[in-house]
Design an enzyme around this catalytic site. Structure first.
Site, PDB file in Angstrom:
ATOM      1  N   ARG A  76       0.845  -1.137  -0.048  1.00  0.00           N
ATOM      2  CA  ARG A  76      -0.047   0.023  -0.062  1.00  0.00           C
ATOM      3  C   ARG A  76       0.903   1.241  -0.072  1.00  0.00           C
ATOM      4  NH1 ARG A  76      -3.802   0.096   5.016  1.00  0.00           N
ATOM      5  NH2 ARG A  76      -4.860  -1.667   4.050  1.00  0.00           N
ATOM      6  N   ARG A 145      -1.469   6.622   9.652  1.00  0.00           N
ATOM      7  CA  ARG A 145      -1.975   5.827   8.356  1.00  0.00           C
ATOM      8  C   ARG A 145      -1.771   7.144   7.516  1.00  0.00           C
ATOM      9  NH1 ARG A 145      -3.627   0.968   8.412  1.00  0.00           N
ATOM     10  NH2 ARG A 145      -2.730  -0.299  10.168  1.00  0.00           N
ATOM     11  N   LYS A 209      -3.305   1.412  14.954  1.00  0.00           N
ATOM     12  CA  LYS A 209      -3.270   2.361  14.028  1.00  0.00           C
ATOM     13  C   LYS A 209      -3.925   3.668  14.405  1.00  0.00           C
ATOM     14  CE  LYS A 209      -6.023  -0.717  11.549  1.00  0.00           C
ATOM     15  NZ  LYS A 209      -6.951  -1.265  10.523  1.00  0.00           N
ATOM     16  N   LYS A 211      -5.513   7.187  12.471  1.00  0.00           N
ATOM     17  CA  LYS A 211      -6.124   7.678  11.180  1.00  0.00           C
ATOM     18  C   LYS A 211      -6.606   9.273  11.223  1.00  0.00           C
ATOM     19  CE  LYS A 211      -7.230   3.232   9.424  1.00  0.00           C
ATOM     20  NZ  LYS A 211      -8.280   2.472   8.732  1.00  0.00           N
ATOM     21  N   CYS A 424     -15.619  -2.709   0.022  1.00  0.00           N
ATOM     22  CA  CYS A 424     -14.178  -3.187   0.485  1.00  0.00           C
ATOM     23  C   CYS A 424     -13.488  -4.316  -0.159  1.00  0.00           C
ATOM     24  CB  CYS A 424     -13.930  -3.333   2.085  1.00  0.00           C
ATOM     25  SG  CYS A 424     -14.704  -5.120   2.348  1.00  0.00           S
ATOM     26  N   CYS A 430      -8.281 -10.896   1.320  1.00  0.00           N
ATOM     27  CA  CYS A 430      -8.383 -10.142   2.501  1.00  0.00           C
ATOM     28  C   CYS A 430      -8.481 -11.358   3.554  1.00  0.00           C
ATOM     29  CB  CYS A 430      -9.490  -9.412   2.943  1.00  0.00           C
ATOM     30  SG  CYS A 430      -9.673  -8.698   4.702  1.00  0.00           S
ATOM     31  N   CYS A 469     -16.550  -8.002   6.317  1.00  0.00           N
ATOM     32  CA  CYS A 469     -16.567  -8.200   7.803  1.00  0.00           C
ATOM     33  C   CYS A 469     -16.996  -6.882   8.646  1.00  0.00           C
ATOM     34  CB  CYS A 469     -15.465  -8.917   8.246  1.00  0.00           C
ATOM     35  SG  CYS A 469     -14.009  -7.730   8.272  1.00  0.00           S
ATOM     36  N   CYS A 473     -13.785  -1.393   6.656  1.00  0.00           N
ATOM     37  CA  CYS A 473     -13.073  -0.724   5.761  1.00  0.00           C
ATOM     38  C   CYS A 473     -13.628   0.091   4.925  1.00  0.00           C
ATOM     39  CB  CYS A 473     -12.012  -1.790   4.962  1.00  0.00           C
ATOM     40  SG  CYS A 473     -11.111  -2.830   6.407  1.00  0.00           S
TER      41      CYS A 473
HETATM   42 FE1  SRM Z   1      -9.018  -1.736   6.582  1.00  0.00          FE
HETATM   43  C1  SRM Z   1      -7.711  -4.484   7.986  1.00  0.00           C
HETATM   44  C2  SRM Z   1      -8.376  -3.167   3.563  1.00  0.00           C
HETATM   45  C3  SRM Z   1      -9.764   1.149   5.028  1.00  0.00           C
HETATM   46  C4  SRM Z   1     -10.665  -0.602   9.370  1.00  0.00           C
HETATM   47  N1  SRM Z   1      -8.128  -3.528   5.891  1.00  0.00           N
HETATM   48  C5  SRM Z   1      -7.611  -4.373   6.840  1.00  0.00           C
HETATM   49  C6  SRM Z   1      -6.638  -5.580   6.037  1.00  0.00           C
HETATM   50  C7  SRM Z   1      -5.497  -5.146   5.674  1.00  0.00           C
HETATM   51  C8  SRM Z   1      -6.734  -7.105   6.509  1.00  0.00           C
HETATM   52  C9  SRM Z   1      -5.959  -7.572   7.526  1.00  0.00           C
HETATM   53  O1  SRM Z   1      -5.581  -7.012   8.640  1.00  0.00           O
HETATM   54  O2  SRM Z   1      -5.478  -8.577   7.107  1.00  0.00           O
HETATM   55  C10 SRM Z   1      -7.539  -5.077   4.712  1.00  0.00           C
HETATM   56  C11 SRM Z   1      -6.643  -5.789   3.245  1.00  0.00           C
HETATM   57  C12 SRM Z   1      -7.695  -6.243   2.527  1.00  0.00           C
HETATM   58  C13 SRM Z   1      -6.824  -6.506   0.994  1.00  0.00           C
HETATM   59  O3  SRM Z   1      -7.066  -7.783   0.691  1.00  0.00           O
HETATM   60  O4  SRM Z   1      -6.521  -5.680   0.389  1.00  0.00           O
HETATM   61  C14 SRM Z   1      -7.964  -3.841   4.716  1.00  0.00           C
HETATM   62  N2  SRM Z   1      -8.760  -0.990   4.616  1.00  0.00           N
HETATM   63  C15 SRM Z   1      -8.712  -1.857   3.598  1.00  0.00           C
HETATM   64  C16 SRM Z   1      -9.025  -0.980   2.290  1.00  0.00           C
HETATM   65  C17 SRM Z   1      -8.129  -1.669   1.221  1.00  0.00           C
HETATM   66  C18 SRM Z   1     -10.519  -1.280   2.082  1.00  0.00           C
HETATM   67  C19 SRM Z   1     -10.731  -0.551   0.435  1.00  0.00           C
HETATM   68  O5  SRM Z   1     -11.409  -1.604  -0.002  1.00  0.00           O
HETATM   69  O6  SRM Z   1     -10.391   0.471   0.122  1.00  0.00           O
HETATM   70  C20 SRM Z   1      -8.665   0.389   2.781  1.00  0.00           C
HETATM   71  C21 SRM Z   1      -7.175   0.652   2.740  1.00  0.00           C
HETATM   72  C22 SRM Z   1      -7.079   2.129   3.592  1.00  0.00           C
HETATM   73  C23 SRM Z   1      -5.859   2.651   3.275  1.00  0.00           C
HETATM   74  O7  SRM Z   1      -5.513   2.952   2.135  1.00  0.00           O
HETATM   75  O8  SRM Z   1      -5.019   2.858   4.374  1.00  0.00           O
HETATM   76  C24 SRM Z   1      -9.028   0.128   4.271  1.00  0.00           C
HETATM   77  N3  SRM Z   1      -9.854  -0.061   7.101  1.00  0.00           N
HETATM   78  C25 SRM Z   1     -10.274   0.920   6.373  1.00  0.00           C
HETATM   79  C26 SRM Z   1     -10.931   2.013   6.926  1.00  0.00           C
HETATM   80  C27 SRM Z   1     -11.705   3.135   6.435  1.00  0.00           C
HETATM   81  C28 SRM Z   1     -10.682   4.575   6.586  1.00  0.00           C
HETATM   82  O9  SRM Z   1      -9.743   4.365   6.980  1.00  0.00           O
HETATM   83  O10 SRM Z   1     -11.173   5.372   6.309  1.00  0.00           O
HETATM   84  C29 SRM Z   1     -11.168   1.381   8.097  1.00  0.00           C
HETATM   85  C30 SRM Z   1     -12.593   2.104   9.217  1.00  0.00           C
HETATM   86  C31 SRM Z   1     -12.010   3.068   9.860  1.00  0.00           C
HETATM   87  C32 SRM Z   1     -11.316   2.609  11.135  1.00  0.00           C
HETATM   88  O11 SRM Z   1      -9.813   2.316  11.178  1.00  0.00           O
HETATM   89  O12 SRM Z   1     -11.841   2.795  12.265  1.00  0.00           O
HETATM   90  C33 SRM Z   1     -10.669   0.288   8.256  1.00  0.00           C
HETATM   91  N4  SRM Z   1      -9.117  -2.583   8.403  1.00  0.00           N
HETATM   92  C34 SRM Z   1      -9.883  -1.801   9.423  1.00  0.00           C
HETATM   93  C35 SRM Z   1      -9.893  -2.617  10.450  1.00  0.00           C
HETATM   94  C36 SRM Z   1     -10.480  -2.493  11.856  1.00  0.00           C
HETATM   95  C37 SRM Z   1      -9.684  -1.609  12.750  1.00  0.00           C
HETATM   96  C38 SRM Z   1      -9.989  -1.442  14.145  1.00  0.00           C
HETATM   97  O13 SRM Z   1      -9.387  -0.839  14.927  1.00  0.00           O
HETATM   98  O14 SRM Z   1     -11.332  -1.570  14.123  1.00  0.00           O
HETATM   99  C39 SRM Z   1      -9.038  -4.022  10.126  1.00  0.00           C
HETATM  100  C40 SRM Z   1      -8.527  -5.069  11.108  1.00  0.00           C
HETATM  101  C41 SRM Z   1      -7.441  -4.647  12.017  1.00  0.00           C
HETATM  102  O15 SRM Z   1      -6.856  -3.751  12.059  1.00  0.00           O
HETATM  103  O16 SRM Z   1      -7.164  -5.569  12.883  1.00  0.00           O
HETATM  104  C42 SRM Z   1      -8.446  -3.554   8.929  1.00  0.00           C
HETATM  105 FE1  SF4 Z   2     -11.257  -7.143   4.948  1.00  0.00          FE
HETATM  106 FE2  SF4 Z   2     -13.015  -6.606   6.654  1.00  0.00          FE
HETATM  107 FE3  SF4 Z   2     -11.541  -4.789   5.632  1.00  0.00          FE
HETATM  108 FE4  SF4 Z   2     -13.517  -5.738   4.040  1.00  0.00          FE
HETATM  109  S1  SF4 Z   2     -14.032  -4.702   5.972  1.00  0.00           S
HETATM  110  S2  SF4 Z   2     -11.291  -5.469   3.686  1.00  0.00           S
HETATM  111  S3  SF4 Z   2     -13.550  -7.822   4.470  1.00  0.00           S
HETATM  112  S4  SF4 Z   2     -10.928  -6.683   6.789  1.00  0.00           S
END
Ligand code: SRM
Ligand code: SF4
Length: 567
Positions: A76, A145, A209, A211, A424, A430, A469, A473
């Site tokens: 990324r 991030r 993390k 943000k 997402c 993922c 899930c 994201c």
């Molecule tokens: Fe996310 C984890 C994809 C934005 C909350 N996110 C992941 C992972 C890395 C899975 C993992 O940990 O193994 C996913 C990778 C999937 C893949 O195959 O690419 C993933 N997140 C994404 C992306 C690519 C979604 C998308 O379709 O665009 C976004 C990439 C953002 C970036 O460029 O940095 C993405 N993730 C977000 C957002 C939205 C935002 O930031 O505006 C959130 C919700 C906001 C937040 O953080 O509260 C988000 N991602 C999570 C979480 C839950 C974190 C938490 O503390 O609640 C995880 C799981 C974790 O961290 O354990 C996670």
């Molecule tokens: Fe993966 Fe869940 Fe984030 Fe979708 S919302 S990219 S399924 S961690």
């Protein structure tokens, strides 16, 4: 026992042992007998913007054959405010085609992900990106991030101001460790030299993390309240006089664990522009010192704030600031989505905001964007809604770019629902996905569109977001219609966020499959078409008519409730 006295989680030990994010990554990359890396390094590599993944479509079959999982890496980029030069775009495209799976995936945090990079290609991919000064530092991991900013380049100086602010915050909070440079681009480590300290983060970085977003009203295209920290511009006489500060947002939760919940950030004050980076640093430092390091599911700033209480939290922040936060000013948003199509700015430049389905760019769209980049006109700006703006196209290049846009159908658009959708990534890459998202939402949208078309609502911009899930994201809890994966083919259906993304939605139905989703939404769309008030948004309609109860701004009331609302 106070959470700060509990034994630290395993990740805390990994961070300490990693020697400022080095771990044994360099050695692991050279091990050819496996496509993966050591367990601890799988955590360390996240701080370098990469994840070890495997193709989940192949997992069962390879397990049967007793083969190693089909490992590959996701990388990324770090792109503050989502801005890339044409040369950087071309470098990213080359890496996608030569070292990854042939696609560029625009993310909800305004950057690009590459999927499917084999370990043997990883260093070469990062080095190729770095030739155009792109890096992946801190794009993942327990650090600040990618900093997102509103994308409205047609506003000229205002867009520049919020983008520059995002860049300044990102630079200020960048880890100081040279580990990334040593491991990926061959920087020599100074033998016997002083260990680089992390003045802001310390040896264990953050509990989780972090943000940050910079928003430019009236469009909340960054989803300000979904962020740990947001700066919302206050504009007077075409000038940003300061920023409202919002803290403690976050989307993730875990099914069946009510102590985890999404939370909308609380607006806590106002500051002048020159105080923004100081505030970001001090709030990060409060989270560093008071965040829960024993349980990663409760480690985000939102839980720290709810545990400390907002007043104690703010007292701690103010005590670290040179000047305390001022009272928040009045600011209003009109919507949260992207303004797709052509725009002009006062300097005569043109800007084309193009729709990208689920942020995935491949095939002809990729070729068209190659042709645009080859014109060396303007900049590429990724939006936090997974779309792309071809920005700052000077008058002498406009005709050429417009011709490419038409030839490659980069202006292909969609109905209001699809235009406003986010999915997402989910399966197959993922590791946390419980259900499909990116691969499935387009199909579901086609079914819902046939209902909306029949009702004359084809162009109605209803914000729908799906995730595989509950991690959130795609920020599904800020959508008028949210679908959150529970298990293959089954989703929780949420309704009633505001179109401005200033109010979260509410659980409406649990464990619904495609037929039940269409059956649940069809009568609501019909009632909306017949009885909505002039200009009323779907999210407001379902709240006004009592389909879901009214939400309280700044607080959440979800399947999983924040403590304030449970008491
Ligand atoms: Fe996310 C984890 C994809 C934005 C909350 N996110 C992941 C992972 C890395 C899975 C993992 O940990 O193994 C996913 C990778 C999937 C893949 O195959 O690419 C993933 N997140 C994404 C992306 C690519 C979604 C998308 O379709 O665009 C976004 C990439 C953002 C970036 O460029 O940095 C993405 N993730 C977000 C957002 C939205 C935002 O930031 O505006 C959130 C919700 C906001 C937040 O953080 O509260 C988000 N991602 C999570 C979480 C839950 C974190 C938490 O503390 O609640 C995880 C799981 C974790 O961290 O354990 C996670
Ligand atoms: Fe993966 Fe869940 Fe984030 Fe979708 S919302 S990219 S399924 S961690």
């Amino acid at each position: 026992m106070d959470v700060l006295e509990r034994p630290p989680s395993a990740n805390e030990g990994i961070k300490i042992r990693s020697n400022y994010l080095r771990g044994t990554l360099a050695e692991g990359l050279d091990r050819i007998e496996t496509g993966g890396i050591a367990d601890d390094d799988q955590q360390v590599v996240k701080f370098h913007g990469m994840y070890l993944q495997d193709d989940r479509d192949l997992r069962a079959e390879r397990g049967k054959q007793r083969m190693e999982k089909a490992f590959s890496f996701m990388a990324r980029l770090r792109v503050p405010a989502g801005i890339l030069s044409p040369a950087q775009w071309l470098a990213a495209e080359k890496v996608a085609l030569e070292r990854a799976n042939g696609t560029l995936r625009l993310t909800t945090r305004q950057t690009i992900q590459f999927h499917g990079i084999l370990k043997s290609n990883l260093r070469a991919a990062i080095q190729a990106l770095n030739t155009e000064l792109l890096d992946t530092i801190a794009a993942c991991g327990d650090v600040n991030r990618n900093v997102v900013a509103s994308v409205q380049p047609w506003t000229g100086p205002l867009h520049k101001a919020v983008s520059d602010m995002a860049d300044a915050i990102a630079t200020h909070l960048l880890p100081k460790s040279r580990a990334w440079h040593e491991i990926w681009v061959g920087e020599e480590r100074v033998a016997g030299g002083e260990e680089i300290a992390e003045p802001i983060y310390g040896k264990t970085y953050l509990p989780r993390k972090f943000k940050i977003a910079v928003a430019l009203p009236p469009y909340n295209d960054v989803d300000a309240l979904a962020q740990d920290l947001a700066f919302i511009a206050v504009v007077e006489n075409d000038r940003i006089v300061g920023y409202n500060v919002a803290a403690g947002g976050g989307m993730g939760m875990t099914h069946g664990e009510p102590d985890t919940y999404p939370r909308a950030a609380t607006i806590v004050g106002f500051c002048p522009p020159e105080q923004v980076t100081e505030i970001a640093e001090k709030i990060v430092s409060v989270q560093r010192d008071f965040g829960d390091r024993s349980d990663r599911k409760h480690a985000r700033l939102k839980y720290t704030i709810d545990r400390m209480g907002i007043d104690v939290f703010l007292g701690s922040v103010d005590a670290r600031l040179s000047t305390p936060l001022q009272p928040a000013r009045d600011v209003a948003f009109v919507s949260a989505g992207d303004r797709l199509g052509w725009h002009e700015s006062a300097d005569g430049c043109a800007h084309f905001a193009m729709y990208v389905e689920s942020g995935r760019i491949a095939g002809r769209q990729l070729q068209g964007l190659h042709a645009v980049a080859a014109c060396d006109a303007g900049r590429f700006v990724i939006t936090p809604n997974q779309n792309l703006v071809l920005a700052d196209i000077p008058p002498d290049k406009r005709a050429a770019v417009a011709a490419i846009v038409a030839e490659y159908e980069l202006d292909h658009t969609a109905g209001g629902l699809r235009r406003s959708a986010i999915a997402c990534v989910a399966l197959p890459t993922c590791g946390l996905a419980l259900a499909e998202s990116e691969r499935y939402l387009p199909h579901l949208l086609t079914r819902l569109e046939s209902v909306l078309n029949r009702l004359g609502l084809a162009e109605e911009e209803i914000v729908i977001r799906m995730t595989g899930c509950p991690n959130g994201c795609g920020r599904p809890y800020m959508a008028e219609i949210g679908l959150v994966g529970r298990s293959p083919g089954l989703y929780n259906l949420y309704l009633g966020a505001s179109r401005t993304a200033m109010r979260m939605n509410k659980l409406y139905k649990r464990d619904v499959g495609e037929e039940a989703i269409v059956a649940a939404l069809t009568p609501l769309f019909e009632a909306f078409a017949q009885t909505r008030q002039p200009g009323e948004a779907f999210g407001d309609f379902v709240v006004r008519t009592g389909v879901v109860a009214e939400t309280i701004a700044g607080l959440d009331f979800h399947e999983n409730l924040s403590p304030e609302l449970r008491s």
